[in-house]
Scaffold this active site. Structure first.
Site, PDB file in Angstrom:
ATOM      1  N   SER A 240      35.579  37.889  41.263  1.00  0.00           N
ATOM      2  CA  SER A 240      34.749  38.031  42.250  1.00  0.00           C
ATOM      3  C   SER A 240      33.753  39.273  42.159  1.00  0.00           C
ATOM      4  O   SER A 240      34.024  40.027  40.711  1.00  0.00           O
ATOM      5  CB  SER A 240      35.221  38.994  43.420  1.00  0.00           C
ATOM      6  OG  SER A 240      34.849  39.493  44.457  1.00  0.00           O
TER       7      SER A 240
ATOM      8  N   TYR B  17      41.952  45.319  45.830  1.00  0.00           N
ATOM      9  CA  TYR B  17      41.565  43.879  45.922  1.00  0.00           C
ATOM     10  C   TYR B  17      40.602  43.450  44.452  1.00  0.00           C
ATOM     11  O   TYR B  17      40.866  43.064  44.118  1.00  0.00           O
ATOM     12  CB  TYR B  17      40.992  43.011  46.941  1.00  0.00           C
ATOM     13  CG  TYR B  17      40.024  42.379  46.836  1.00  0.00           C
ATOM     14  CD1 TYR B  17      40.979  40.733  46.981  1.00  0.00           C
ATOM     15  CD2 TYR B  17      38.558  41.803  46.616  1.00  0.00           C
ATOM     16  CE1 TYR B  17      40.378  39.168  46.773  1.00  0.00           C
ATOM     17  CE2 TYR B  17      37.997  40.680  46.202  1.00  0.00           C
ATOM     18  CZ  TYR B  17      39.150  39.346  46.399  1.00  0.00           C
ATOM     19  OH  TYR B  17      38.235  37.646  46.244  1.00  0.00           O
TER      20      TYR B  17
ATOM     21  N   LYS C 156      40.536  41.759  40.788  1.00  0.00           N
ATOM     22  CA  LYS C 156      39.140  41.176  39.901  1.00  0.00           C
ATOM     23  C   LYS C 156      38.667  41.206  39.153  1.00  0.00           C
ATOM     24  O   LYS C 156      38.074  40.676  38.711  1.00  0.00           O
ATOM     25  CB  LYS C 156      38.629  40.669  41.723  1.00  0.00           C
ATOM     26  CG  LYS C 156      39.377  39.880  42.874  1.00  0.00           C
ATOM     27  CD  LYS C 156      39.694  38.652  41.925  1.00  0.00           C
ATOM     28  CE  LYS C 156      39.612  37.646  43.634  1.00  0.00           C
ATOM     29  NZ  LYS C 156      40.556  36.485  43.237  1.00  0.00           N
TER      30      LYS C 156
END
Length: 283
Positions: A174, A187, A191
Site C-alpha cells: 500500500s 496497518y 505494509k
C-alpha cells in the site's frame, strides 16, 4: 504523515460518489496471451483489487485459483469469471488457516497441473486508532494476516514454483507502506514490512528463477477503502494528496501485477511498483 482524521468523512457526510465508484468497477477485456499456460493463485480475490487481478491474469491466458473466507463469495466470483471464459477454480480460504492455505496449492496442482504465480493480496485492518493506543490483539491480528500469512504463503508456494522451474510471487502492499496513514498506523507498518519481505525473499531465491515483486496501490475505490471514497467531503480531502485528482481503479492495480508476472518484467525482481496517481512522488 497523512492524517486520515482530516480525510475520513463525518457521519453526516455520506453522499456516494457514484461516478468514481462506477469507474472503479468498470471492466475491460484484455486479449493478450502472454500468460497462456501459467497457473496463478490469488488470495482474497472475490472482490475489489483481488478480483480484478484474478480477472486480468485470466484474461491474459492464465488458469486461476481464487479464494475468499465466504463460500457464497467464492461461488459468485467463480461463476462470473467462468462466464468471461476464464479457467478458474474457487476455494474457501482464510489465509490464517494452514489447511485452507494448503488447499489453495493442492487445487492448483490437481486442477491445473502446478503453480507458476502467487499473488498475496489478503489483508485486514480491524480497528482504527493511533498506533500507541492500538490494542495488542489488534496489532497481533494485523501482523498475523498482513505479514506472517504473506510470508507463509510464499514459503508454501516456493517448492511448487521450484518444481515448475521458476515463477513469480507478488505481494500487495500500500502507499501507506511509504507514508503512514493516521490513525492507521499499525496497518501502515504492516505494509511497510512487505516492502522488506519482498527484497529479502527476492534476493534469496533469484537463482531458482523465481522473481519476487510488490505492488503498492494508492487510494482505490473499493469496499475496503469506502470510508475514504464514499462521501464527497472525504473524497475531496483525500484527493488533495493525489496529483491525478481521482481514485485508482482495481483494474489499474491488476495491470501492474500482470506486467510483473509476465516475461515483459523478466529483469525485474525485488522491486515495488507504486500505483497511486502520483501521490508517492509528492511525499
Amino acid at each position: 504523515m497523512i492524517n486520515l482524521k482530516k480525510i475520513l468523512p463525518s457521519a453526516g457526510a455520506m453522499n456516494v460518489m457514484s461516478q468514481s465508484l462506477a469507474s472503479a468497477t468498470s471492466s475491460k477485456k484484455y486479449h493478450s496471451s502472454r500468460l497462456k499456460g501459467k497457473v496463478a493463485v490469488v488470495t482474497a480475490s472475490t472482490d475489489g483489487i483481488g478480483f480484478a487481478i484474478a480477472k486480468r491474469l485470466g484474461d491474459e491466458g492464465a488458469s486461476v485459483v481464487i479464494s475468499s473466507r465466504k463460500e457464497e463469495n467464492v461461488k459468485k466470483a467463480t461463476e462470473s469469471l467462468r462466464k468471461d471464459g476464464i479457467a478458474v477454480e474457487g476455494v474457501v480460504c482464510h489465509v490464517g488457516n494452514k489447511d485452507q492455505r494448503k488447499l489453495l496449492f493442492d487445487t492448483a496442482k490437481t486442477k491445473f497441473g502446478g503453480l507458476d504465480i502467487l499473488v498475496s493480496n489478503a489483508a485486514v485492518n480491524p480497528a482504527v486508532s493511533p498506533i500507541l493506543e492500538t490494542d495488542e490483539k489488534v496489532w497481533d491480528k494485523i501482523f498475523e494476516i498482513n505479514v506472517k500469512c504473506s510470508w507463509l504463503l510464499a514459503k508454501e508456494a516456493y517448492p511448487e514454483l521450484v518444481k515448475r522451474g521458476g515463477g513469480n510471487i507478488v505481494f500487495i502492499s500500500s502507499i501507506a507502506g511509504y507514508q503512514p496513514m493516521e490513525p492507521l498506523g499499525t496497518y501502515s507498518v504492516s505494509k511497510t514490512v512487505l516492502l522488506g519481505l519482498t527484497k529479502t525473499i527476492a534476493s534469496e531465491i533469484v537463482h531458482d528463477n523465481i522473481r519476487v515483486n510488490c505492488v503498492a496501490p494508492g487510494i482505490v475505490a473499493t469496499k475496503f477503502a469506502s470510508a475514504i471514497t464514499s462521501s464527497e467531503a472525504g473524497a475531496e480531502r483525500s484527493l488533495s494528496i493525489v496529483p491525478m485528482k481521482r481514485f485508482g481503479k482495481p483494474e489499474e492495480i491488476a495491470g501492474a501485477v500482470a506486467f510483473l508476472v509476465s516475461d515483459d518484467a523478466s529483469y525485474v525482481t525485488g522491486e515495488t511498483i507504486v500505483v497511486a496517481g502520483g501521490a508517492y512522488a509528492h511525499l
